[in-house]
Each structure stands twice: as C-alpha cells, then as structure tokens.
Write a protein that holds these residues in place. Structure first.
Motif, PDB file in Angstrom:
ATOM      1  N   ARG A 236       0.820  -1.205   0.000  1.00  0.00           N
ATOM      2  CA  ARG A 236       0.000   0.000   0.000  1.00  0.00           C
ATOM      3  C   ARG A 236       0.854   1.256   0.000  1.00  0.00           C
ATOM      4  NH1 ARG A 236      -4.667   1.512   4.508  1.00  0.00           N
ATOM      5  NH2 ARG A 236      -5.079   3.637   3.762  1.00  0.00           N
ATOM      6  N   ASN A 240       0.710   4.367  -2.652  1.00  0.00           N
ATOM      7  CA  ASN A 240       0.546   5.755  -2.230  1.00  0.00           C
ATOM      8  C   ASN A 240       1.653   6.638  -2.803  1.00  0.00           C
ATOM      9  OD1 ASN A 240      -1.612   6.550   0.019  1.00  0.00           O
ATOM     10  ND2 ASN A 240      -1.107   4.396   0.271  1.00  0.00           N
ATOM     11  N   ARG A 241       2.877   6.118  -2.824  1.00  0.00           N
ATOM     12  CA  ARG A 241       3.990   6.910  -3.355  1.00  0.00           C
ATOM     13  C   ARG A 241       3.787   7.186  -4.844  1.00  0.00           C
ATOM     14  NH1 ARG A 241       7.081   3.448  -0.086  1.00  0.00           N
ATOM     15  NH2 ARG A 241       7.659   2.173  -1.883  1.00  0.00           N
ATOM     16  N   GLN A 250      -3.551  12.957  -7.722  1.00  0.00           N
ATOM     17  CA  GLN A 250      -3.562  13.020  -6.262  1.00  0.00           C
ATOM     18  C   GLN A 250      -4.382  14.201  -5.765  1.00  0.00           C
ATOM     19  OE1 GLN A 250       0.003  14.303  -4.226  1.00  0.00           O
ATOM     20  NE2 GLN A 250      -0.314  12.787  -2.595  1.00  0.00           N
ATOM     21  N   ILE A 260      -7.488   6.162  -0.505  1.00  0.00           N
ATOM     22  CA  ILE A 260      -6.733   5.297  -1.406  1.00  0.00           C
ATOM     23  C   ILE A 260      -6.956   3.827  -1.079  1.00  0.00           C
ATOM     24  CG2 ILE A 260      -4.407   4.667  -2.140  1.00  0.00           C
ATOM     25  CD1 ILE A 260      -3.664   7.608  -1.876  1.00  0.00           C
TER      26      ILE A 260
END
Length: 368
Positions: A236, A240-241, A250, A260
């Motif tokens: 995860r 996210n990165r 984003q 997310i």
C-alpha cells in the motif's frame, strides 16, 4: 436438415453482440461461457460511435438507465504540465458514457439469453476438426459440436491462439483500484482524467453512482512490468507513493475526499492481435472478435465499441461462410489487420506528443 450451429465462446460484450446478431440471422447458437460472477473491472468508457451498433443489436435502451452517466468532461495532462479540458457535450453523436460496467455486461447477457439460445456455463478446454465440423471438449467434461466457432474469450483467445499466431508489441500493464469517497459533504467532479508521468500514464474517472452508495472512483497507472515497484499488489505504501508522484490525480482524490485504501490489482493492457482473425481449418470455419482478435492499448478508449462491432461483423461473416460465401470472412480478416496497423501508427504519434519524458524508457519504447 437442421441449420448449421455456431459456437460462441466468451460472455463479454463481443460474445453477447455475436449471439444477438446470430439470433437476428436465425442461426442456432451454443454459447459457451463461464458462470456470471459480478465483479468490478476497469474499462467503462463507451464512445458515442457505439450508439449505432447498440441500435442495430436492438440495445439502444440499455444505456439510457441511471446506472450510466454522460462523459461530458475529459481533463488531460499530456505533453506539458498544463491541464486541458475537452467537452463531449456538443458532439453530434451525443456524449460518450461512463458505464456501470458490471450492469452493462449483465444487460447484454440478459438480452442475448432472451433470444432462446443454448448456453453452457463452462470453459473451452480444447477443440479439433473432423470432416468439416468442430468438436469441442469443455471444462465440465462435456463435449459439443459446432459448424463454426467464434472466439470472444478476451485476451486469452482460448480458441484463436490455437488457430493463428498471436503477436504482441508491448508489455503494458495496468495497476488499478476502486476508491470510495469518505467525505459525503463533497460533490466530486463528474469527469475523467488522463495524466502522463515519467514511467507511464494515469487514468482516473468518477464512476456512476449506484442507488444510495457513496461516490466511487477508479484510478489506474499504466506502465511496463519492469517499471512497476516489485510486490505492488501487496504494498500500500508503494501505491501511495506512485499516486503522490502525479500532479493532478492526487490533488483530485484529496480534494474530493477519496481514500486510497488497498493496494491495486494488476491486469494486462498490452496491444496484442492474431495474425489472422478468421479462417478455415480442414474446411471448418472460425473467427475471433473483441480482444481475442485484437486488444489495444487502453489509451484508445474504443475497446467496448470495437468489441460490439467485431462481435457483430464476425457473426455476419460466419453466417455468409456457412452459406458458401467466404468473401465476407476474408474481408473481416483484412479489416481487423488494417485496424491494428492504423492503431499502431496513431498510437506512436500520440505517445510522441509527450515530450517532457521522451528520454525515459517507457516513452522511448513507444516512439522509437
């Protein structure tokens, strides 16, 4: 004498279109497809060009329900850091649609089943010819025969790959996830967004809202396998990165209150096609339609339209071939081949339009 029976393999849009067309032609159909298991999948954009196809299939009303929404706005960050907007609202054919994909496919299947065809809920294991007839071995131990086979089994091309060589010119993979809105006080923008990044491109779209459910969004990152973080479907933080590397995706998620959530799923999105989309083996005819014949980079956004068209045309060509006229089948093969070549040329031009990252591996592979 009984009329010749045609086996249609696969339960997606191409398979349903083939079955409906064959019903119009009064051809007996054996529909071989796995059991219906409702599931969310990426690929919900329907071009305005699909409307005449749906009308020809008697399905013009299936896209009029509240489960689908007009695709009036497309935002794009491609070739520069500027976010541009294109509106479909003023198209002569009307706007495209963002579909509730599971509902759409269920509607197509229901329409096909209403024709009274015979359906076996199983998979094709093998096929062979004998005296101009197809003998099919199925996953449940049953066997069947057919005078013509139409493969609509998607990228797997379970019949087509046994009958013609499959070509592939990239390794594109989609990492995708469906996100739920956490803040009910925010009205999210009903739009679709495409954003190019250094190692691929992103797609995001607000999905049609079902009943009283909270708004949902699909996001996907398209890249090559060697450019994806290892173990992404279990990581995860890595997901996210990647989202955090975007300029606009984003920002859109955060401003509209979308969480997310879990790591993404992966699916092939490569451009692949059969060298021949139809033919005869020992006088037994066959054709492939939809992704089984040619699967395109999703940047084209015409996957569903192509599936409906090719399912319809493969069925018409099969009917002609069984009447002794093979010319429509040969023309169908040529049309698919021309479409593949035209798409590959146009795709190169589109990717060349992204000049910010032209020296990065993902973009070089598609422009050199």
């Amino acid at each position: 004498m009984k009329p010749d029976r045609i086996a249609v393999i696969g339960s997606g849009p191409a398979g349903a279109a083939a079955c409906l067309t064959l019903a119009q032609l009064r051809r007996p159909v054996l529909w071989i497809s796995p059991p219906d298991i409702p599931s969310e999948r990426i690929g919900e954009s329907l071009s305005p060009n699909a409307r005449p196809l749906l009308k020809a299939l008697g399905l013009e009303t299936v896209i009029e329900g509240p489960e689908h929404r007009p695709s009036n706005a497309l935002f794009s960050c491609w070739g520069s850091d500027h976010l541009s907007e294109r509106s479909d609202a003023l198209r002569l054919q009307g706007p495209g649609l963002v579909l509730d994909r599971p509902a759409f496919e269920s509607q197509l299947r229901a329409a096909a089943l209403a024709t009274g065809l015979e359906r076996w809920e199983t998979n094709l294991e093998s096929l062979q010819t004998d005296k101009g007839c197809w003998h099919l071995r199925l996953g449940n131990g049953r066997e069947a025969s057919a005078d013509f086979v139409i493969d609509c089994s998607g990228r797997k091309a379970v019949a087509g790959r046994r009958l013609a060589r499959q070509q592939q010119d990239d390794q594109l993979v989609a990492a995708y996830a469906f996100l739920d809105q956490q803040d009910p006080d925010i009205a999210p923008t009903a739009a679709t967004m495409i954003e190019a990044v250094a190692e691929g491109w992103w797609y995001g779209s607000l999905l049609p809202q079902r009943d009283s459910q909270a708004p949902r969004m699909v996001v996907a990152r398209f890249s090559d396998p060697d450019l994806q973080p290892r173990g992404l479907t279990r990581d995860r933080a890595a997901w996210n990165r990647l989202i955090g590397e975007t300029l606009y995706i984003q920002r859109w998620l955060e401003s509209a209150g979308f969480a997310i959530g879990e790591p993404p799923n992966l699916a092939s999105a490569a451009t692949a096609w059969l060298e021949r989309a139809s033919g005869h083996t020992e006088e037994a005819g066959w054709a492939a339609a939809g992704d089984a014949a040619a699967a395109f980079d999703p940047l084209s956004s015409h996957g569903l339209t192509t599936a409906l068209w090719s399912g319809q045309q493969a069925a018409i060509a099969a009917d002609s071939a069984l009447k002794g006229d093979r010319q429509p089948l040969a023309e169908y093969t040529r049309t698919i081949a021309r479409g593949v070549e035209r798409f590959r040329q146009e795709r190169k031009q589109v990717y060349a339009g992204e000049i910010r990252f032209r020296d990065r591996p993902f973009w070089r592979r598609r422009t050199e």
